[in-house]
Design a protein around this motif. Structure first.
Motif, PDB file in Angstrom:
ATOM      1  N   UNK A  91      45.545  40.283   3.960  1.00 46.10           N
ATOM      2  CA  UNK A  91      44.682  39.172   4.335  1.00 46.10           C
ATOM      3  C   UNK A  91      43.673  38.914   3.214  1.00 46.10           C
ATOM      4  N   UNK A  92      43.169  37.693   3.217  1.00 41.11           N
ATOM      5  CA  UNK A  92      42.239  37.322   2.163  1.00 41.11           C
ATOM      6  C   UNK A  92      40.811  37.717   2.537  1.00 41.11           C
ATOM      7  N   UNK A 132      37.470  37.380  -4.931  1.00 43.02           N
ATOM      8  CA  UNK A 132      38.358  37.093  -3.816  1.00 43.02           C
ATOM      9  C   UNK A 132      39.565  38.011  -3.914  1.00 43.02           C
ATOM     10  N   UNK A 133      40.011  38.514  -2.778  1.00 40.01           N
ATOM     11  CA  UNK A 133      41.206  39.356  -2.733  1.00 40.01           C
ATOM     12  C   UNK A 133      42.247  38.731  -1.824  1.00 40.01           C
ATOM     13  N   UNK A 134      43.497  38.974  -2.140  1.00 38.27           N
ATOM     14  CA  UNK A 134      44.568  38.551  -1.260  1.00 38.27           C
ATOM     15  C   UNK A 134      45.077  37.148  -1.484  1.00 38.27           C
ATOM     16  N   UNK A 135      44.668  36.527  -2.584  1.00 36.08           N
ATOM     17  CA  UNK A 135      45.149  35.193  -2.892  1.00 36.08           C
ATOM     18  C   UNK A 135      45.118  35.014  -4.401  1.00 36.08           C
ATOM     19  N   UNK A 136      45.833  34.025  -4.888  1.00 37.42           N
ATOM     20  CA  UNK A 136      45.819  33.772  -6.327  1.00 37.42           C
ATOM     21  C   UNK A 136      45.478  32.308  -6.567  1.00 37.42           C
ATOM     22  N   UNK A 137      44.844  32.093  -7.718  1.00 37.17           N
ATOM     23  CA  UNK A 137      44.431  30.745  -8.130  1.00 37.17           C
ATOM     24  C   UNK A 137      43.680  29.993  -7.034  1.00 37.17           C
ATOM     25  N   UNK A 138      42.669  30.633  -6.456  1.00 34.88           N
ATOM     26  CA  UNK A 138      41.923  29.937  -5.404  1.00 34.88           C
ATOM     27  C   UNK A 138      40.960  28.910  -5.987  1.00 34.88           C
ATOM     28  N   UNK A 139      40.641  27.885  -5.211  1.00 36.47           N
ATOM     29  CA  UNK A 139      39.515  27.009  -5.525  1.00 36.47           C
ATOM     30  C   UNK A 139      38.257  27.734  -5.057  1.00 36.47           C
ATOM     31  N   UNK A 140      37.290  27.857  -5.963  1.00 36.48           N
ATOM     32  CA  UNK A 140      36.075  28.619  -5.650  1.00 36.48           C
ATOM     33  C   UNK A 140      34.839  27.739  -5.766  1.00 36.48           C
ATOM     34  N   UNK A 141      33.812  28.055  -4.985  1.00 39.60           N
ATOM     35  CA  UNK A 141      32.641  27.203  -4.873  1.00 39.60           C
ATOM     36  C   UNK A 141      31.374  28.058  -4.803  1.00 39.60           C
TER      37      UNK A 141
END
Lengths: 115, 111
Positions: free
Chosen positions: B1-2, B25-34
């Motif tokens: 889980x992320x 962030x863990x558990x995902x790749x190439x996230x949009x971050x804010x």
């Protein structure tokens, strides 16, 4: 540009009763998502409920439900059987999936549940 | 889980000192971050967002900057803090359902 309006800065409700928080939004998009977030005194932002604009059925999550009126661009949150732990700031939010900078938040409604 | 981690939780810094807040962030790749800032009892103000490594978009001209040195790392910085930089800072990432997941926040007090 999309805007989100929460016209009730503060509300209160007695424990075990029902309260409705209002939210209106403005957009020319047809495909979008709507959210309600809760921010308790800890200030952690917690997702309460999510609605997809193309779904006519109103979303529900346990004691939380929404009244989504797409034509009126209205998205209200109903909290049933209010609990003391529901005391928090509630933010309505609009997301346009076609944009990276997509989330628009309302100014928030501070809800107090009274014992 | 992320999951999303943000630190520190609380920070008291003197005026003119540097700042570095980190979000991973863990558990995902190439996230949009804010990065968002929230004044006491107020709404959320978007400061920066990033759609990939080294890609930063600024929403509000100010004393702050952001960087994304790794895919799942987002850093908020300042070379010299001002009193007006005080506030509550939140990092978030956008999930595939277009909802945002937020970190636990950093309460910054500039003295």
């Amino acid at each position: 540009a999309q805007t989100v309006t929460q016209s009730q800065p503060e509300m209160s409700v007695q424990e075990a009763e029902t309260v409705t928080l209002s939210c209106t939004y403005d957009t020319s998009e047809n495909n979008y998502y709507l959210f309600w977030y809760k921010q308790p005194p800890s200030r952690q932002m917690i997702l309460v409920i999510r609605q997809e604009a193309y779904k006519q059925q109103n979303a529900t999550e346990n004691r939380f439900s929404v009244n989504f009126q797409k034509a009126a661009k209205s998205f209200s949150l109903k909290i049933s059987d209010s609990q003391l732990g529901d005391t928090a700031m509630y933010f309505c939010a609009f997301s346009d999936p076609s944009s990276y900078n997509d989330m628009r938040f309302g100014a928030g409604t501070r809800l107090t549940v009274k014992p | 889980s992320q999951t999303i981690h943000q630190w520190p939780a609380t920070l008291v810094q003197p005026v003119g000192s540097p700042l570095s807040l980190e979000c991973t962030v863990e558990g995902t790749s190439n996230p949009n971050l804010y990065w968002y800032r929230q004044a006491a009892g107020r709404g959320l103000q978007l400061l920066f967002y990033s759609v990939g490594i080294g890609q930063i978009s600024s929403e509000v001209p100010q004393n702050l900057s952001a960087s994304r040195p790794q895919d799942r790392q987002f850093i908020l910085s300042s070379k010299k803090l001002l009193l007006s930089d005080s506030g509550f800072y939140l990092c978030a990432w956008r999930g595939i359902d277009y909802g945002y997941t937020f970190g636990s926040g950093t309460r910054l007090t500039v003295v």
